[in-house]
Design a protein around this motif. Structure first.
Motif, PDB file in Angstrom:
ATOM      1  N   ARG A  60      37.504   2.410  36.986  1.00 33.84           N
ATOM      2  CA  ARG A  60      36.240   2.923  36.398  1.00 33.84           C
ATOM      3  C   ARG A  60      36.136   4.443  36.481  1.00 33.84           C
ATOM      4  O   ARG A  60      35.267   5.039  35.849  1.00 33.84           O
ATOM      5  N   GLN A  61      37.016   5.084  37.237  1.00 33.39           N
ATOM      6  CA  GLN A  61      36.953   6.545  37.397  1.00 33.39           C
ATOM      7  C   GLN A  61      37.674   7.224  36.228  1.00 33.39           C
ATOM      8  O   GLN A  61      38.737   7.806  36.383  1.00 33.39           O
ATOM      9  N   LYS A  62      37.083   7.152  35.062  1.00 37.96           N
ATOM     10  CA  LYS A  62      37.747   7.635  33.844  1.00 37.96           C
ATOM     11  C   LYS A  62      37.940   9.153  33.866  1.00 37.96           C
ATOM     12  O   LYS A  62      39.008   9.659  33.483  1.00 37.96           O
ATOM     13  N   PHE A  63      36.924   9.882  34.272  1.00 37.94           N
ATOM     14  CA  PHE A  63      37.053  11.340  34.267  1.00 37.94           C
ATOM     15  C   PHE A  63      38.004  11.811  35.366  1.00 37.94           C
ATOM     16  O   PHE A  63      38.825  12.716  35.146  1.00 37.94           O
ATOM     17  N   THR A  64      37.909  11.196  36.540  1.00 39.26           N
ATOM     18  CA  THR A  64      38.823  11.563  37.630  1.00 39.26           C
ATOM     19  C   THR A  64      40.267  11.294  37.217  1.00 39.26           C
ATOM     20  O   THR A  64      41.163  12.098  37.495  1.00 39.26           O
ATOM     21  N   LYS A 111      39.314  16.742  29.625  1.00 40.73           N
ATOM     22  CA  LYS A 111      38.751  15.858  28.600  1.00 40.73           C
ATOM     23  C   LYS A 111      39.691  15.650  27.426  1.00 40.73           C
ATOM     24  O   LYS A 111      39.454  14.768  26.601  1.00 40.73           O
ATOM     25  N   GLU A 152      30.028   5.089  43.755  1.00 35.68           N
ATOM     26  CA  GLU A 152      31.071   4.074  43.834  1.00 35.68           C
ATOM     27  C   GLU A 152      31.524   3.833  45.276  1.00 35.68           C
ATOM     28  O   GLU A 152      31.553   4.739  46.094  1.00 35.68           O
ATOM     29  N   ALA A 160      39.084  11.097  44.037  1.00 34.60           N
ATOM     30  CA  ALA A 160      37.689  10.675  43.923  1.00 34.60           C
ATOM     31  C   ALA A 160      37.002  10.640  45.286  1.00 34.60           C
ATOM     32  O   ALA A 160      35.877  11.137  45.447  1.00 34.60           O
ATOM     33  N   SER A 170      30.133  13.738  40.553  1.00 35.39           N
ATOM     34  CA  SER A 170      29.066  12.942  39.953  1.00 35.39           C
ATOM     35  C   SER A 170      29.559  11.551  39.576  1.00 35.39           C
ATOM     36  O   SER A 170      28.857  10.555  39.781  1.00 35.39           O
ATOM     37  N   GLU A 171      30.762  11.453  39.048  1.00 37.10           N
ATOM     38  CA  GLU A 171      31.309  10.146  38.666  1.00 37.10           C
ATOM     39  C   GLU A 171      31.547   9.279  39.894  1.00 37.10           C
ATOM     40  O   GLU A 171      31.374   8.054  39.853  1.00 37.10           O
ATOM     41  N   THR A 172      31.905   9.899  40.986  1.00 37.21           N
ATOM     42  CA  THR A 172      32.330   9.174  42.191  1.00 37.21           C
ATOM     43  C   THR A 172      31.168   8.757  43.078  1.00 37.21           C
ATOM     44  O   THR A 172      31.251   7.768  43.799  1.00 37.21           O
ATOM     45  N   GLU A 177      31.676  17.409  38.039  1.00 39.87           N
ATOM     46  CA  GLU A 177      31.756  16.211  37.193  1.00 39.87           C
ATOM     47  C   GLU A 177      32.490  15.088  37.915  1.00 39.87           C
ATOM     48  O   GLU A 177      32.106  13.921  37.815  1.00 39.87           O
TER      49      GLU A 177
END
Length: 455
Positions: free
Chosen positions: A315-319, A380, A305, A418, A300-302, A297
């Protein structure tokens, strides 16, 4: 705080909990090796635990309103304990983390402009340059066993050096790491007399710490002299933390730092900055190696970017949630200890002059009445609309003495995690559990080897 999860979260290893009836001398024997292992089950269940710390009463606070009172509402009544001063003063001197009263107020006001979000944003290019170099080095080690704890220490030290002085730590890094290791392994551990005697009575270890301090301050002064010799272009804006700190002036008095004060402030920022961030990043990588789904996850977010500005980092909310959850499970500062200057009332309990107040983020962050599945890794929970109580989550402390470098540390941690997980898949080489030890920070009992592969 209830957390719904589709799959069963991982529960990373932790030290066995002490018997609640452990003797005083039993606890004393364990404290030097692992403070975390001295706490029993009651400490994870009860709001306030009263005991004795040598000749004084002591209180462990796990109640947010009581913690708010000590760290915010009546913070001036609580100072560092003699043992805490003994452990920190040789490396931090009279810097911001140690100072009290007017000295602390002056330092905090003077340093504040150097640690604003805007100032942090200007230092991100230094961070990204070091990360580019770290990733290039790791590219040559793909498929091999890698000591990521050591790598994180070297990487964050390099970031600390460049953001502080605009020069790399190739020549000075090994010496600085030797200082940190020497102090942490022997001088930074509490001994019986350190906890028993007032600060004005030197212990045998204090003499050794004084000799260390002379060598340490000479080293930091040499770094400052080298930075000053390099200078900067006339009229150029500040390019690093040293520029900001050297030029800083108290907005009320107009005074800046003397050379001796600057040595202590620089030492504080380098040590507090690189060691705690390295520790947090190590634990984050360890948790992600244990939890491949969460690791994916983050990747995937990173993946899409560039990550070269504060806006990209934000913007890296999950990280960011992974970092927040890592510091919940492994708070770098596992214990905040304070001594009462005068008597007080804390949540209806009478506190006397000299009584010891212990606020342990390790306990607070795993307290069974404050957290759902407190020992599980669930990033989370920090993306939920139901935020934890401000005084139930203290990775950087709270109140007026909250860590001044928190925005810098958060940006660095999110950016580094990230970039690293975006570039590499990380797995553990062996299955031996890594047990956290509370000594100076929340350290691993050994450095496991990792295997990395390019994504």
């Amino acid at each position: 705080m209830n957390i719904a999860s589709v799959r069963r979260p991982i529960v990373p290893p932790s030290p066995p909990r002490a018997p609640d009836d452990m003797s005083f001398f039993g606890r004393l024997a364990v404290i030097r090796q692992n403070m975390i292992a001295t706490w029993g089950q009651r400490a994870y269940e009860e709001e306030i635990i009263q005991g004795r710390f040598f000749l004084r009463k002591s209180f462990i606070l796990n109640r947010p309103d009581a913690i708010r009172h000590v760290l915010l509402s009546n913070y001036e009544n609580y100072t560092r304990t003699p043992a805490g001063i003994r452990m920190l003063r040789p490396v931090l001197g009279e810097g911001l983390l140690i100072a009290e009263g007017h000295a602390w107020t002056f330092q905090r006001r003077t340093l504040a402009p150097a640690f604003t979000p805007r100032a942090t944003a200007n230092l991100v290019p230094h961070m990204t340059a070091v990360l580019d170099e770290t990733i290039a080095k790791l590219d040559a080690q793909t498929g091999e066993a890698v000591n990521l704890r050591e790598l994180m220490q070297r990487m964050t030290l390099e970031i600390a050096g460049r953001t502080m002085f605009s020069f790399g730590m190739d020549r000075h890094g090994p010496t600085l790491r030797n200082f940190v290791t020497e102090y942490g392994e022997r001088l930074g551990r509490p001994y019986f007399l350190d906890m028993l005697l007032p600060v004005s009575w030197p212990t045998p270890m204090d003499r050794a710490r004084a000799r260390f301090r002379r060598r340490w301050t000479e080293f930091v002064a040499m770094l400052i002299a080298e930075r000053r010799a390099a200078g900067k272009k006339d009229g150029a804006p500040p390019q690093d933390l040293f520029d900001l700190m050297d030029q800083a002036r108290d907005p009320e008095t107009g005074k800046g730092f003397s050379d001796a004060q600057l040595v202590d402030e620089v030492a504080t920022m380098i040590l507090a900055g690189h060691e705690t961030t390295a520790t947090a990043l190590f634990w984050a990588l360890y948790l992600l190696a244990l939890d491949p789904d969460t690791q994916e996850e983050v990747a995937s977010e990173t993946r899409s970017e560039h990550l070269d500005s504060i806006a990209d980092i934000d913007r890296q909310k999950f990280t960011r949630a992974v970092i927040d959850e890592t510091m919940r499970l492994y708070p770098p500062a596992f214990l905040i200890a304070r001594a009462a200057r005068d008597k007080d009332d804390v949540a209806g309990i009478a506190v006397g002059k000299g009584d010891v107040i212990m606020i342990a983020p390790w306990l607070l962050h795993r307290h069974e009445e404050l957290w759902d599945q407190p020992n599980a890794f669930i990033p989370k929970r920090f993306m939920s609309t139901e935020a934890p109580d401000r005084f139930a989550y203290l990775p950087f402390g709270a109140g007026p003495r909250v860590c001044i470098g928190a925005p810098f540390a958060q940006a660095e941690s999110v950016l580094a995690l990230a970039r690293l997980i975006g570039a590499f898949r990380v797995e553990l080489v062996d299955a031996n559990p890594v047990i956290p030890c509370g000594v100076v920070t929340t350290q691993p009992d050994h450095s496991p080897m990792f295997r990395i592969t390019r994504r």
